[in-house]
Scaffold this motif. Structure first.
Motif: not given
Ligand code: FE2
Length: 372
Positions: A195-196, A200, A241
């Motif tokens: 996820h990160d 991101h 997010e």
């Molecule tokens: Fe996040």
């Protein structure tokens, strides 16, 4: 930035208000989504940290752990699956950043040093390994210093659902079949390395977005001073997010929470269930959000530059002074003052959401209609 530079910068005092539990519940701290309750649930076997692995006082690790073959395999499965989802769904800025980093993502869990060799010259940001969700004040402090704390572990190491336990009975963790852990792999409560990093870092390659997140970190302390951290956290939630953007008349995704989930990518763009509303900070800061399922409402921005100008460039003091602590609007609310992009039917929400038969059918139809 070297470790010694980091250690010499002390964590700022957030004031007495920070220790009020009501203030702390900002949505991405220890009490936030997948916080303390879940944080030890998905640690891979053999993932043990000692005091010597931490940089004192900063909640970050000195280095990434050594990953097993199964962990690299799990990354590759997630990466291959989600990469197919991106074209014409992720926004242009995401795709541009992704294009610069993608070669590091192909062969397994990437090295943060390799990512930083590209990211830091581009926007001055670095990713730093974190052991788990970290407290809000530390999180803000890292963002303010253009460091993005990224979970160092990968999901799915100790799958617990009966289906997965049955499928993998007797297997050592490094031999667990990835297909058998899909139930756990594609849904995540706590941000992990996939996820990160996948979600991101591509947007951190964009200069406006890079400044936006830094300004968000700097704003955290002011929100705490006004006891409005929960409201302030909703901005991060609904933009960084779960944000949507309109590009050339079509909706695209820039939010990392969506772009690291294949099902939410489809749901946020194509489902007739959620509302999609033009983003304003005042509206977002009053709006509750969903932490354990897809969002009931997505907020849409015109451009990353406009997002930056409507939030980072503004003094929220007049808003904080008028804003009640906590949320005023339910996740499904639609107001006369909203600029509605699409009004949702909320069928997914009102049948009970994740795990309900009608919700499953809803998602099966979406997957079939938009299969690649
Ligand atoms: Fe996040």
């Amino acid at each position: 930035m070297s470790d010694s530079d980091t250690i010499s910068t002390s964590i700022p005092d957030m004031g007495a208000a920070y220790h009020d539990p009501l203030v702390q519940d900002a949505g991405h701290g220890l009490t936030g989504p997948g916080g303390a309750l879940h944080r030890y649930a998905i640690r891979p076997e053999g993932y043990r940290l000692g005091d010597e692995d931490f940089i004192t006082g900063s909640w970050r690790l000195r280095r990434q752990p050594r990953y097993t073959r199964a962990e690299h395999g799990r990354w590759r499965l997630l990466f291959e699956n989600q990469r197919r989802m991106l074209p014409d769904r992720a926004c242009k800025d995401f795709m541009t950043g992704f294009g610069r980093l993608e070669h590091l993502f192909r062969d397994g869990i990437p090295s943060f040093d390799d990512i930083n060799a590209i990211l830091e010259p581009a926007t001055g940001w670095t990713v730093v390994p974190a052991p788990e969700l970290i407290p809000d004040n530390i999180f803000f402090w890292h963002l303010e210093n253009r460091r993005f704390p990224a979970g160092a572990f990968i999901r799915g190491g100790q799958p617990q659902t009966p289906k997965v336990i049955r499928a993998n009975k007797g297997c050592a963790p490094e031999h667990v079949e990835y297909t058998a852990v899909e139930d756990d792999l594609f849904y995540l409560q706590e941000p992990d390395i996939f996820h990160d990093i996948f979600g991101h870092t591509p947007m951190l390659m964009n200069p406006f977005f890079a400044d936006y997140i830094q300004a968000y970190g700097a704003g955290g302390r002011r929100a705490i001073t006004f006891n409005r951290l929960k409201n302030f956290g909703a901005i991060y939630w609904y933009t960084v997010e779960f944000g949507l953007i309109e590009e050339e008349g079509a909706l695209r995704v820039y939010g990392a929470g969506i772009l690291s989930s294949p099902d939410e990518t489809l749901f946020s763009l194509y489902s007739d269930s959620p509302h999609r509303i033009r983003m304003t900070p005042e509206r977002v800061m009053r709006t509750d959000y969903v932490i354990s399922d897809f969002q009931d409402t997505y907020f849409v921005v015109d451009s990353i530059k406009a997002l930056y100008e409507s939030t980072a460039g503004r003094d929220f003091t007049p808003i904080y002074e008028k804003l009640p602590a906590g949320f005023t609007y339910a996740t499904t609310a639609l107001l006369d003052t909203d600029v509605v992009v699409t009004e949702g039917r909320q069928v997914y929400k009102f049948c009970g959401g994740k795990g309900r038969p009608r919700a499953r059918v809803h998602m099966e139809k979406l997957r079939a209609a938009h299969a690649r």
